[in-house]
Design a protein around this motif. Structure first.
Motif, short mmCIF file in Angstrom:
data_model
loop_
_atom_site.label_atom_id
_atom_site.label_comp_id
_atom_site.label_asym_id
_atom_site.label_seq_id
_atom_site.Cartn_x
_atom_site.Cartn_y
_atom_site.Cartn_z
N UNK A 129 0.83 -1.20 0.00
CA UNK A 129 0.00 0.00 0.00
C UNK A 129 0.86 1.25 0.00
N UNK A 130 0.41 2.26 -0.71
CA UNK A 130 1.13 3.52 -0.79
C UNK A 130 0.54 4.38 -1.87
N UNK A 131 1.18 5.51 -2.18
CA UNK A 131 0.65 6.41 -3.21
C UNK A 131 0.45 5.72 -4.55
N UNK A 132 1.38 4.81 -4.91
CA UNK A 132 1.24 4.12 -6.19
C UNK A 132 0.03 3.19 -6.19
N UNK A 133 -0.32 2.63 -5.03
CA UNK A 133 -1.50 1.77 -4.94
C UNK A 133 -2.78 2.59 -5.12
N UNK A 134 -2.83 3.75 -4.49
CA UNK A 134 -4.01 4.60 -4.66
C UNK A 134 -4.16 5.03 -6.12
N UNK A 135 -3.05 5.38 -6.77
CA UNK A 135 -3.11 5.79 -8.17
C UNK A 135 -3.58 4.64 -9.05
N UNK A 136 -3.11 3.41 -8.76
CA UNK A 136 -3.52 2.25 -9.54
C UNK A 136 -5.00 1.93 -9.32
#
Length: 248
Positions: A129-136
């Motif tokens: 989880x992290x910013x890249x997960x939210x973007x995806x």
């Protein structure tokens, strides 16, 4: 054989959701439209307000949701959770374990649905989880809405052809997963129902010895704030298993 030693009543899945507040292309804030192939799903609204948009052979519905509302939809019904203000929901999912094993198909555009590898890549989120997960997750939601809007528009115009074609494409995508689903169902929901039958037989025969094995269980979320199909999700695991109890 998968083992589900102490399932929740009826071997249902459980999760808590906070609907996404991201605005989509049509100006609506909410989750990723999708359907389930063999699982009925229920929303129990615990706070806030919003709606669930559904597509079925009867057409399009926009069902208002507020604290105390309960809404459910059977396999094949496309559903989209819509945020109206701090919408929070407890999800009850039939056949726990099956949604986690792939019993859900996003309403991606037809060209994505036609290519299993492309579909899998579009549906997958990063493991951490992290910013890249939210973007995806947001990108995945937007792609699902892109495919959903033409289905909804066609139904509104009285044409259920695109919707039925989506159902057929979804069934083709998951066909190879059915043997795994069958094993999970046999160990979970079917075994639970058969156990009730055995208990009724024992009571009828005057032999309630099985009651001596009674016990109580409790658990807590094994993961909080994960990125689900409809919103941020708190998940649960059963004692002694690695199958999380979540539907969305």
């Amino acid at each position: 054989m998968v083992s589900l030693p102490h399932p929740l009543p009826g071997a249902v899945g459980l999760s808590h959701l906070s609907a996404y507040a991201w605005e989509a292309a049509d100006g609506v804030c909410g989750g990723s439209p999708h359907l389930h192939l063999v699982c009925t799903e229920a929303y129990v609204v615990t706070g806030g307000r919003g709606a669930v948009q559904t597509l079925s052979p009867d057409g399009y519905r926009d069902v208002p949701l507020e604290a105390g509302s309960v809404a459910w939809f059977t396999p094949g019904t496309v559903h989209r959770m819509v945020q109206g203000g701090d919408l929070r929901i407890t999800v009850l999912m039939q056949n726990s374990g099956l949604p986690e094993a792939g019993d859900a198909v996003f309403t991606f555009p037809p060209d994505v649905l036609a290519d299993p590898e492309r579909y899998a890549a579009a549906a997958r989120l990063p493991a951490k989880s992290g910013p890249e997960t939210e973007a995806a997750a947001r990108k995945r939601r937007d792609l699902a809405v892109e495919g959903y809007l033409p289905l909804r528009d066609a139904l509104r115009a009285g044409d259920n052809g695109p919707y039925l074609e989506f159902q057929e494409a979804a069934a083709r995508l998951v066909r190879d997963k059915v043997p795994t689903w069958r094993e999970l169902w046999q160990a979970g929901a079917l075994a639970t129902a058969e156990r009730t039958g055995a208990q009724l037989d024992a009571l009828e025969a005057g032999s309630p010895d099985y009651l001596a094995a009674s016990d109580s269980y409790d658990t807590a979320p094994s993961r909080r704030g994960g990125y689900g199909m409809c919103g941020r999700r708190d998940e649960y695991e059963l004692p002694g298993t690695t199958l999380p109890y979540h539907g969305e």
